[in-house]
Every structure is written in structure tokens, then in C-alpha cells.
Design an enzyme around this catalytic site. Structure first.
Site, PDB file in Angstrom:
ATOM      1  N   LEU A 270      -9.498  -3.703  -4.413  1.00  0.00           N
ATOM      2  CA  LEU A 270      -9.838  -4.699  -3.401  1.00  0.00           C
ATOM      3  C   LEU A 270     -10.231  -3.903  -2.163  1.00  0.00           C
ATOM      4  O   LEU A 270      -9.663  -2.828  -1.910  1.00  0.00           O
ATOM      5  CB  LEU A 270      -8.641  -5.591  -3.089  1.00  0.00           C
ATOM      6  N   ASP A 271     -11.167  -4.410  -1.367  1.00  0.00           N
ATOM      7  CA  ASP A 271     -11.544  -3.721  -0.134  1.00  0.00           C
ATOM      8  C   ASP A 271     -10.319  -3.602   0.768  1.00  0.00           C
ATOM      9  O   ASP A 271      -9.372  -4.398   0.663  1.00  0.00           O
ATOM     10  CB  ASP A 271     -12.638  -4.497   0.605  1.00  0.00           C
ATOM     11  N   LYS A 272     -10.419  -2.671   1.719  1.00  0.00           N
ATOM     12  CA  LYS A 272      -9.277  -2.431   2.628  1.00  0.00           C
ATOM     13  C   LYS A 272      -8.866  -3.721   3.360  1.00  0.00           C
ATOM     14  O   LYS A 272      -7.688  -3.992   3.561  1.00  0.00           O
ATOM     15  CB  LYS A 272      -9.681  -1.349   3.634  1.00  0.00           C
TER      16      LYS A 272
END
Ligand code: URA
Length: 242
Positions: free
Chosen positions: A105-107
Site C-alpha cells: 500500500l502507498d505510504k
């Protein structure tokens, strides 16, 4: 039901050499289900028996499966020299060598992240051939439209992003929710996919939250940053895709 000798199970998980473990058992430092182990050769059930070492619970299962409610600001990697990772959020008794997040998942994305050391299950969940559905809630800059629904369903071309070339994606389901919210179901996982899909439609994603992956839904009792082990039922259901 995986059955092992106590000394083997502890040595395999890096709690010391067989000799050291024998000494710990003799000193009464190892308990099984609250009772001091009588012998290092004692047989234990890796899934069911609760083992403690010097009073601390130890995890001896063959594989471990953890559901994390990922908060923003941590990276979905096992290691990173600059930024806290999802592994840093786990309590000590759940951390073990070989544990990794299943997909990224993106940051800034929040929500369901599965962590495991079961490579076969992770491979099946991420395989492009299996088309495992992943559901996300997105807060958008402007409300999604019926034309967006059609474009997502047709499979769209993604614009390039940070070294990633333009690429085509599989059909995806978009549902319009109240206000600026939308739900998206993907059956693949390309770099920044949902952000790039909305960018291609002239829209922006303000926040993104994953609700589910295959049969696994984020437990609503988990606050951001909290985690728990999967139940036997959740593991069995996930494994039906292998
Ligand atoms: N799509 C994105 O853009 N980001 C994620 O983290 C997941 C899907």
C-alpha cells in the site's frame, strides 16, 4: 496439526541452541499452557499449545498470518533505512524472520494489510492469474461520474508515473458513494493504480483506504496501527485460492 519436539521448535525459531534450550527447560524457564515443561523432548502442538519463555509468549506456528490496520506514514516493506515500516508496528511476540507484507500500500494509504511468512499463500494472493479482488474506499477531489464508472469497467490506460511506463489495466468496478467518496474493486495491483486511474479521468485522490483482500475484511475493532493474528477460519478461507 503440526506436532514437534519442544527443543526442535524453539531452536528452529532462533530461541537458542538445543543445548541452551535444554538448560532453560531444566531451569523451569519454559512453560507450556501455564505449566513448566518437564522435558525438552516433550511434544507440542505448534498451532494450539501456548509456550512461554522466561514468562514471555513465543510464537512457534509454522507460518504466521497477521492482519494490520495500516496507518498513514509507514511504508509497506520489511526494511527501510529512513522511514518506519509496517514490521516496526508489530508487537515483539509476533515479529519473526521472513515476515513480509503481502503486496504494497502507498505510504499514505491506510487499511488492510496482510503480513505473513507463508510464501505460497502470498504468491497465490498476488498472482496476476488469480485476479483476487481488492476493495478500496477513496475520497476524491471531485465526485466520480457515470462516465468514470464506464471507463473503469472498460479497462483503462494508465498514464506514466515516476519511472513507470503507461500501461493498460484490467476492468475495475467503481461505485459512487455519498459526497466525494467512491469504492473501487481492483483485480490486480499496479504502482499507484487507483491514483493513476483517477488522474487519467482528470480527478485526484485525497485519501485511500483498503477494506478487503479476497475473503479477508479489515476487522473494524482494529484501530490504525493495531494488528491481530488471523483466525483459523480466515486462514482456511484465504487458502482456498491456492
Ligand atoms: N492504488 C493506489 O494508488 N495506492 C495504493 O496504495 C493502492 C492502490
Amino acid at each position: 496439526m503440526p506436532i514437534r519436539r519442544l527443543d526442535q521448535a524453539l531452536a528452529l525459531r532462533g530461541f537458542g541452541s538445543r543445548k541452551e534450550i535444554h538448560a532453560l527447560v531444566r531451569a523451569g524457564q519454559v512453560q507450556i499452557n501455564g505449566i513448566p515443561a518437564h522435558s525438552a523432548a516433550q511434544k507440542i502442538d505448534l498451532e494450539r499449545d501456548r509456550v512461554t519463555l522466561r514468562g514471555e509468549p513465543v510464537c512457534l506456528q509454522e507460518f504466521i498470518y497477521i492482519m494490520l490496520h495500516k496507518p498513514p506514514g509507514v511504508v509497506s516493506a520489511a526494511r527501510d533505512s529512513n522511514t518506519p515500516t509496517v514490521i516496526d508496528l508489530l508487537p515483539a511476540q509476533l515479529r519473526r524472520r521472513g515476515l513480509f507484507p503481502v503486496g504494497r500500500l502507498d505510504k499514505d494509504t491506510t487499511g488492510l494489510l496482510l503480513l505473513t511468512d507463508d510464501g505460497a499463500l502470498a504468491h497465490a494472493l498476488l498472482s496476476p492469474k488469480k485476479h483476487v479482488p481488492k476493495t478500496y474506499l477513496a475520497a476524491l477531489q471531485t465526485p466520480a461520474t457515470e462516465n468514470d464508472i464506464r471507463a473503469f469497467a472498460a479497462g483503462m490506460a494508465l498514464p506514466p508515473a515516476e519511472g513507470h511506463p503507461p500501461e493498460d489495466c484490467l476492468p475495475a468496478e467503481l461505485s459512487i458513494l455519498e459526497g466525494y467518496m467512491a469504492r473501487v474493486v481492483l483485480r490486480e495491483g499496479k504502482y499507484h493504480q487507483i491514483k493513476r486511474m483517477f488522474a487519467a479521468r482528470g480527478n485526484g485522490v485525497l485519501s485511500l483506504h483498503r477494506e478487503s483482500m479476497g475473503s479477508l475484511r479489515l476487522d473494524e475493532a482494529l484501530q490504525p496501527g493495531e494488528c491481530r493474528e488471523l483466525t483459523a477460519e480466515e486462514i482456511a478461507e484465504l487458502k482456498t485460492i491456492e
